[in-house]
Design a protein around this motif. Structure first.
Motif, PDB file in Angstrom:
ATOM      1  N   MET A   1     -33.775 -76.843 -11.067  1.00 36.79           N
ATOM      2  CA  MET A   1     -32.638 -75.998 -10.739  1.00 36.79           C
ATOM      3  C   MET A   1     -31.445 -76.403 -12.113  1.00 36.79           C
ATOM      4  SD  MET A   1     -29.377 -76.667  -7.880  1.00 36.79           S
ATOM      5  CE  MET A   1     -30.451 -76.980  -6.547  1.00 36.79           C
ATOM      6  N   SER A   2     -31.039 -75.391 -12.412  1.00 37.38           N
ATOM      7  CA  SER A   2     -30.178 -75.217 -13.766  1.00 37.38           C
ATOM      8  C   SER A   2     -28.759 -76.146 -13.291  1.00 37.38           C
ATOM      9  CB  SER A   2     -29.737 -74.062 -14.102  1.00 37.38           C
ATOM     10  OG  SER A   2     -28.863 -73.463 -13.549  1.00 37.38           O
ATOM     11  N   ASP A   3     -28.106 -76.656 -14.288  1.00 39.75           N
ATOM     12  CA  ASP A   3     -26.872 -77.160 -14.219  1.00 39.75           C
ATOM     13  C   ASP A   3     -25.930 -76.186 -13.664  1.00 39.75           C
ATOM     14  OD1 ASP A   3     -27.776 -79.356 -15.625  1.00 39.75           O
ATOM     15  OD2 ASP A   3     -26.671 -79.001 -17.420  1.00 39.75           O
ATOM     16  N   ASN A   4     -26.029 -74.945 -13.957  1.00 41.71           N
ATOM     17  CA  ASN A   4     -24.958 -74.122 -13.281  1.00 41.71           C
ATOM     18  C   ASN A   4     -25.103 -73.850 -11.957  1.00 41.71           C
ATOM     19  OD1 ASN A   4     -23.468 -73.848 -15.761  1.00 41.71           O
ATOM     20  ND2 ASN A   4     -24.489 -72.001 -16.297  1.00 41.71           N
ATOM     21  N   CYS A   5     -26.536 -73.806 -11.551  1.00 43.15           N
ATOM     22  CA  CYS A   5     -26.971 -73.708  -9.937  1.00 43.15           C
ATOM     23  C   CYS A   5     -26.521 -74.876  -9.177  1.00 43.15           C
ATOM     24  CB  CYS A   5     -28.394 -73.181  -9.820  1.00 43.15           C
ATOM     25  SG  CYS A   5     -28.574 -71.616 -10.157  1.00 43.15           S
ATOM     26  N   ALA A   6     -26.546 -76.117  -9.900  1.00 37.99           N
ATOM     27  CA  ALA A   6     -26.103 -77.331  -9.266  1.00 37.99           C
ATOM     28  C   ALA A   6     -24.748 -77.182  -9.082  1.00 37.99           C
ATOM     29  CB  ALA A   6     -26.505 -78.477 -10.046  1.00 37.99           C
ATOM     30  N   ILE A   7     -23.840 -76.721 -10.062  1.00 34.78           N
ATOM     31  CA  ILE A   7     -22.400 -76.610  -9.681  1.00 34.78           C
ATOM     32  C   ILE A   7     -22.209 -75.751  -8.686  1.00 34.78           C
ATOM     33  CG2 ILE A   7     -20.438 -75.646 -11.123  1.00 34.78           C
ATOM     34  CD1 ILE A   7     -21.505 -76.747 -13.605  1.00 34.78           C
ATOM     35  N   ALA A   8     -23.043 -74.624  -8.665  1.00 29.54           N
ATOM     36  CA  ALA A   8     -22.753 -73.585  -7.522  1.00 29.54           C
ATOM     37  C   ALA A   8     -23.132 -74.355  -6.228  1.00 29.54           C
ATOM     38  CB  ALA A   8     -23.474 -72.722  -7.566  1.00 29.54           C
ATOM     39  N   GLU A   9     -24.216 -75.067  -6.159  1.00 28.30           N
ATOM     40  CA  GLU A   9     -24.505 -75.761  -4.725  1.00 28.30           C
ATOM     41  C   GLU A   9     -23.286 -76.758  -4.376  1.00 28.30           C
ATOM     42  OE1 GLU A   9     -28.000 -78.753  -3.296  1.00 28.30           O
ATOM     43  OE2 GLU A   9     -28.340 -77.343  -4.779  1.00 28.30           O
ATOM     44  N   ARG A  10     -22.781 -77.631  -5.474  1.00 23.24           N
ATOM     45  CA  ARG A  10     -21.912 -78.620  -5.169  1.00 23.24           C
ATOM     46  C   ARG A  10     -20.614 -78.027  -4.783  1.00 23.24           C
ATOM     47  NH1 ARG A  10     -20.206 -82.172  -9.892  1.00 23.24           N
ATOM     48  NH2 ARG A  10     -19.108 -83.352  -8.186  1.00 23.24           N
ATOM     49  N   LEU A  11     -20.214 -76.762  -5.168  1.00 26.63           N
ATOM     50  CA  LEU A  11     -18.954 -75.976  -5.054  1.00 26.63           C
ATOM     51  C   LEU A  11     -18.897 -75.639  -3.621  1.00 26.63           C
ATOM     52  CD1 LEU A  11     -16.376 -75.159  -5.633  1.00 26.63           C
ATOM     53  CD2 LEU A  11     -17.362 -72.944  -6.284  1.00 26.63           C
ATOM     54  N   PHE A  12     -20.159 -74.842  -3.043  1.00 29.70           N
ATOM     55  CA  PHE A  12     -20.120 -74.486  -2.012  1.00 29.70           C
ATOM     56  C   PHE A  12     -20.363 -75.301  -0.659  1.00 29.70           C
ATOM     57  CE2 PHE A  12     -21.373 -70.571  -4.608  1.00 29.70           C
ATOM     58  CZ  PHE A  12     -20.353 -70.037  -4.410  1.00 29.70           C
ATOM     59  N   ARG A  13     -21.169 -76.544  -1.144  1.00 30.37           N
ATOM     60  CA  ARG A  13     -21.198 -77.777  -0.392  1.00 30.37           C
ATOM     61  C   ARG A  13     -19.978 -78.311  -0.070  1.00 30.37           C
ATOM     62  NH1 ARG A  13     -23.531 -82.034  -2.717  1.00 30.37           N
ATOM     63  NH2 ARG A  13     -25.276 -80.585  -2.874  1.00 30.37           N
ATOM     64  N   ALA A  14     -18.970 -78.455  -0.960  1.00 31.46           N
ATOM     65  CA  ALA A  14     -17.424 -78.758  -0.860  1.00 31.46           C
ATOM     66  C   ALA A  14     -16.880 -77.935   0.061  1.00 31.46           C
ATOM     67  CB  ALA A  14     -16.936 -79.005  -2.273  1.00 31.46           C
ATOM     68  N   PHE A  15     -16.932 -76.684  -0.215  1.00 34.50           N
ATOM     69  CA  PHE A  15     -15.974 -75.858   0.650  1.00 34.50           C
ATOM     70  C   PHE A  15     -16.431 -75.886   2.029  1.00 34.50           C
ATOM     71  CE2 PHE A  15     -15.424 -72.455  -2.793  1.00 34.50           C
ATOM     72  CZ  PHE A  15     -14.079 -73.202  -3.070  1.00 34.50           C
ATOM     73  N   ALA A  16     -17.818 -76.026   2.431  1.00 35.85           N
ATOM     74  CA  ALA A  16     -18.164 -76.294   3.875  1.00 35.85           C
ATOM     75  C   ALA A  16     -17.860 -77.333   4.416  1.00 35.85           C
ATOM     76  CB  ALA A  16     -19.820 -75.918   3.550  1.00 35.85           C
ATOM     77  N   ASP A  17     -17.856 -78.492   3.613  1.00 34.74           N
ATOM     78  CA  ASP A  17     -17.365 -79.747   3.966  1.00 34.74           C
ATOM     79  C   ASP A  17     -15.857 -80.134   4.080  1.00 34.74           C
ATOM     80  OD1 ASP A  17     -19.936 -80.247   4.275  1.00 34.74           O
ATOM     81  OD2 ASP A  17     -20.375 -81.667   2.570  1.00 34.74           O
ATOM     82  N   GLY A  18     -15.176 -78.970   3.498  1.00 30.96           N
ATOM     83  CA  GLY A  18     -13.823 -79.443   3.360  1.00 30.96           C
ATOM     84  C   GLY A  18     -13.298 -80.358   2.422  1.00 30.96           C
ATOM     85  N   ASP A  19     -14.115 -80.439   1.633  1.00 28.79           N
ATOM     86  CA  ASP A  19     -14.005 -81.579   0.354  1.00 28.79           C
ATOM     87  C   ASP A  19     -13.257 -80.866  -0.675  1.00 28.79           C
ATOM     88  OD1 ASP A  19     -14.125 -83.319  -1.505  1.00 28.79           O
ATOM     89  OD2 ASP A  19     -16.434 -83.613  -1.624  1.00 28.79           O
ATOM     90  N   ALA A  20     -12.111 -80.712  -0.690  1.00 34.98           N
ATOM     91  CA  ALA A  20     -10.926 -80.028  -1.495  1.00 34.98           C
ATOM     92  C   ALA A  20     -11.099 -80.898  -3.022  1.00 34.98           C
ATOM     93  CB  ALA A  20      -9.653 -79.958  -1.053  1.00 34.98           C
ATOM     94  N   GLU A  21     -11.112 -82.351  -2.898  1.00 33.72           N
ATOM     95  CA  GLU A  21     -11.126 -82.856  -4.014  1.00 33.72           C
ATOM     96  C   GLU A  21     -12.267 -82.700  -4.950  1.00 33.72           C
ATOM     97  OE1 GLU A  21     -11.831 -87.616  -5.397  1.00 33.72           O
ATOM     98  OE2 GLU A  21     -10.450 -87.185  -3.914  1.00 33.72           O
ATOM     99  N   THR A  22     -13.354 -82.472  -4.390  1.00 32.58           N
ATOM    100  CA  THR A  22     -14.630 -82.231  -5.445  1.00 32.58           C
ATOM    101  C   THR A  22     -14.587 -80.762  -5.665  1.00 32.58           C
ATOM    102  OG1 THR A  22     -16.224 -83.610  -4.130  1.00 32.58           O
ATOM    103  CG2 THR A  22     -17.421 -81.530  -5.406  1.00 32.58           C
ATOM    104  N   ALA A  23     -13.958 -79.741  -4.865  1.00 32.22           N
ATOM    105  CA  ALA A  23     -13.999 -78.364  -5.238  1.00 32.22           C
ATOM    106  C   ALA A  23     -12.872 -78.366  -6.355  1.00 32.22           C
ATOM    107  CB  ALA A  23     -13.340 -77.554  -4.048  1.00 32.22           C
TER     108      ALA A  23
END
Length: 127
Positions: A1-23
């Protein structure tokens, strides 16, 4: 997985988890986003919308994610899923086009099926 797709995965996981700090960490300070070509949102507006969305959608998650790297960011297709307060199921096909600079997302253009999002918008008290 590329860095940019890893960033996407982290962002959408943060939204789903309610993790505003990571987002917030993943979105650049000068972030701009749009949904279906609507008015631009800054980082705080997007974070508030994500929190409001999560407040009315139980089991908020992203299914069937497919991420592709572009020269300047990523494109991700996914289904936004969950359950509304009236127990109806939500499954909204979406496509997100993002620009990434220095490891932070500077812009997002999200395109989604507005007919399938109508129940969420009603639950949010929006037309």
């Amino acid at each position: 997985m590329s860095d940019n797709c890893a960033i996407a995965e982290r962002l959408f996981r943060a939204f789903a988890d309610g993790d505003a700090e990571t987002a917030r960490e993943l979105l650049g300070e000068d972030f701009r986003g749009t949904q279906n070509g609507g008015p631009p949102m800054d980082r705080d507006t997007l974070l508030k919308f994500a929190a409001a969305f999560r407040s009315v959608v139980q089991g908020y998650r992203y299914d069937n994610a497919t991420c592709s790297v572009t020269e300047t960011g990523f494109v991700e297709e996914h289904d936004v899923c969950g359950t509304l307060p009236d127990q109806s199921e939500v499954r909204i096909p979406a496509c997100v086009v993002a620009e990434v600079q220095d490891g932070r997302i500077t812009s997002i253009r999200e395109y989604l099926d507005t007919a399938r999002a109508a129940g969420v918008m009603k639950a949010l008290g929006r037309p």
